[in-house]
Design a protein around this motif. Structure first.
Motif, short mmCIF file in Angstrom:
data_model
loop_
_atom_site.label_atom_id
_atom_site.label_comp_id
_atom_site.label_asym_id
_atom_site.label_seq_id
_atom_site.Cartn_x
_atom_site.Cartn_y
_atom_site.Cartn_z
N THR A 114 35.53 25.31 49.97
CA THR A 114 36.04 26.67 50.14
C THR A 114 37.32 26.89 49.33
N LEU A 115 38.13 25.83 49.21
CA LEU A 115 39.40 25.97 48.49
C LEU A 115 39.19 26.45 47.06
N GLU A 116 38.16 25.89 46.41
CA GLU A 116 37.91 26.29 45.01
C GLU A 116 37.57 27.77 44.93
N VAL A 117 36.76 28.22 45.88
CA VAL A 117 36.35 29.64 45.85
C VAL A 117 37.54 30.55 46.16
N LEU A 118 38.38 30.12 47.08
CA LEU A 118 39.56 30.93 47.40
C LEU A 118 40.49 31.04 46.20
N ALA A 119 40.66 29.91 45.49
CA ALA A 119 41.54 29.93 44.32
C ALA A 119 40.96 30.85 43.25
N GLU A 120 39.64 30.75 43.05
CA GLU A 120 38.99 31.60 42.05
C GLU A 120 39.13 33.08 42.44
N THR A 121 39.00 33.35 43.72
CA THR A 121 39.14 34.73 44.21
C THR A 121 40.55 35.26 43.96
N ALA A 122 41.54 34.43 44.29
CA ALA A 122 42.94 34.85 44.10
C ALA A 122 43.22 35.14 42.63
N VAL A 123 42.71 34.27 41.76
CA VAL A 123 42.93 34.47 40.32
C VAL A 123 42.26 35.77 39.86
N SER A 124 41.08 36.05 40.39
CA SER A 124 40.39 37.29 39.98
C SER A 124 41.17 38.52 40.45
N HIS A 125 41.84 38.41 41.58
CA HIS A 125 42.68 39.53 42.05
C HIS A 125 43.89 39.71 41.12
N ALA A 126 44.48 38.59 40.76
CA ALA A 126 45.65 38.66 39.87
C ALA A 126 45.24 39.25 38.52
N ARG A 127 44.07 38.83 38.03
CA ARG A 127 43.58 39.37 36.75
C ARG A 127 43.40 40.88 36.82
N ALA A 128 42.96 41.36 37.99
CA ALA A 128 42.75 42.80 38.16
C ALA A 128 44.07 43.55 38.26
N GLY A 129 45.16 42.81 38.51
CA GLY A 129 46.47 43.46 38.55
C GLY A 129 47.19 43.39 39.88
N ALA A 130 46.67 42.61 40.83
CA ALA A 130 47.33 42.51 42.15
C ALA A 130 48.75 41.99 41.99
N ASP A 131 49.66 42.52 42.79
CA ASP A 131 51.06 42.10 42.73
C ASP A 131 51.31 40.86 43.58
N MET A 132 50.48 40.66 44.59
CA MET A 132 50.66 39.51 45.49
C MET A 132 49.33 39.24 46.16
N VAL A 133 49.05 37.95 46.46
CA VAL A 133 47.82 37.61 47.17
C VAL A 133 48.18 37.07 48.55
N ALA A 134 47.28 37.33 49.50
CA ALA A 134 47.54 36.95 50.89
C ALA A 134 46.33 36.20 51.46
N PRO A 135 46.35 34.87 51.34
CA PRO A 135 45.21 34.10 51.83
C PRO A 135 45.17 34.04 53.37
N SER A 136 43.99 34.40 53.94
CA SER A 136 43.87 34.49 55.39
C SER A 136 42.75 33.65 55.97
N ALA A 137 42.16 32.75 55.15
CA ALA A 137 40.97 32.03 55.59
C ALA A 137 41.27 30.88 56.54
N MET A 138 42.53 30.47 56.62
CA MET A 138 42.95 29.35 57.47
C MET A 138 42.25 28.04 57.11
N MET A 139 42.03 27.82 55.81
CA MET A 139 41.57 26.51 55.35
C MET A 139 42.79 25.64 55.08
N ASP A 140 42.69 24.37 55.42
CA ASP A 140 43.79 23.46 55.11
C ASP A 140 43.94 23.36 53.60
N GLY A 141 45.13 23.47 53.11
CA GLY A 141 45.38 23.31 51.68
C GLY A 141 45.16 24.57 50.87
N GLN A 142 44.89 25.70 51.51
CA GLN A 142 44.54 26.91 50.74
C GLN A 142 45.71 27.44 49.91
#
Ligand code: PBG
Length: 324
Positions: free
Chosen positions: A143-171
């Motif tokens: 799951t960590l890999e997918v979360l990281a990829e998701t966050a990067v895709s948000h940043a690419r779209a122009g997000a100013d900040m990302v907020a991980p909420s999945a509660m995975m260890d190490g996210q």
């Protein structure tokens, strides 16, 4: 100092005295406004359990965010509901996914407000869990890999900040690394650090169509009975590079907010969640309490407990009251 020398009522006699000695002042600067984004055009679909909230397509989203900006709200937090869900949550990191397009639209049309994105998979998986399933449970490390990829895709779209909420260890660490490698070292992370397995998320799951299809979230979200564990959880996120830490929910967890404020020196956010909002709205709609007063009292209490930032569905209503 004891009675009768000390009479606390002396400084409560009128509003000017009360104003002068007020310890906590809620400000529009404290507020973050969560919104639900859907694909399409002209969509403004009411969320039953959340009076005044809607699933919004980008045209309506832009109008709503403009309203928030004009009221002085500094940031919005976006959740996406995709057209199609699958086992792999591919909609979460798609270049033209619902959130990616919403962020682009906002950056284009309402540039002067912060756009924060929720990074989680539950809205995008067919099973409704916050990560990849393996052996009947949510598998942490894939799951960590997918979360990281998701966050990067948000940043690419122009997000100013990302907020991980999945509660995975190490996210937080995985996302920090992903962002840094993709040249987004300047994008901060607001970490849902102490997020409890709470019944107060009920209305949100209707809004985001993200209820788990089987089981519950207790194997990844925290046990409501625990407080020391919250400190360990927050500590991990701080070590992994969180810029802002969060406690969620807010009102039933004011003690956790207070502890987090005392033990950590990072900016602290509290999430006044959907169920907290719905309870006040429901009671107010029944005429059982004064909704506006209950809203302002709740938000002030969350700030008094120690929150620097309050994520709340009341953001627009509260901003209006603060403007008066
Ligand atoms: C996604 C997520 C949830 C909320 C925020 N991000 C739901 C959940 O964990 O089930 C809840 C917010 C709210 O209730 O307002 N994982």
């Amino acid at each position: 100092m004891y009675f009768p020398d000390y009479r606390p009522r002396r400084l409560r006699r009128n509003e000017n005295f009360r104003r002068m000695i007020r310890e906590t002042k809620l400000s529009v600067d404290d507020l973050v406004y969560p919104l639900f984004c859907v694909p399409g055009k002209g969509v403004k679909k009411p969320i039953n359990s959340m009076t005044g909230h809607f699933q919004l397509s980008n045209d309506h989203l832009v109008a709503e965010v403009r309203k928030a900006k004009d009221l002085g709200i500094p940031a919005v937090l976006l959740f996406g509901i995709p057209d199609k869900k699958d086992e792999m949550a591919t909609g979460a990191f798609a270049k033209d996914g619902v959130i990616q397009k919403a962020v682009q639209a906002l950056k284009d049309k309402v540039p002067d407000i912060l756009v924060i994105t929720d990074v989680c998979l539950c809205e995008y998986t067919s099973h409704g869990h916050c990560g990849m399933i393996a052996g009947g449970d949510v598998d942490n490390d894939t799951t960590l890999e997918v979360l990281a990829e998701t966050a990067v895709s948000h940043a690419r779209a122009g997000a100013d900040m990302v907020a991980p909420s999945a509660m995975m260890d190490g996210q937080v660490g995985a996302i920090r690394e992903g962002l840094d490698e993709a040249d987004f070292a300047n994008i901060p992370i607001m970490a849902y650090a102490a997020k409890y397995a709470s019944s107060f998320y009920g209305p949100f799951r209707e809004a985001a169509e993200s209820a788990p299809q089987y089981g519950d979230r207790k194997s990844y979200q925290m046990d409501p009975a625990n407080s020391d564990e919250a400190i360990r959880e927050i500590n991990l996120d701080v070590e992994e590079g969180a810029d802002i830490i969060m406690v969620k929910p807010a009102l039933p967890y004011l003690d956790i907010i207070r502890r987090a404020k005392e033990e950590f020196d990072l900016p602290l956010a509290a999430y006044n969640v959907s169920g907290e909002f719905a309870m006040i709205k429901a009671a107010a709609n029944l005429g059982w309490l004064d909704g506006e007063k209950a809203m302002m009292e709740s938000l002030t209490a969350i700030k008094r407990a120690g929150a620097d930032i309050i994520i709340t569905y009341f953001a627009v209503e509260a901003a209006r009251v603060l403007q008066k």
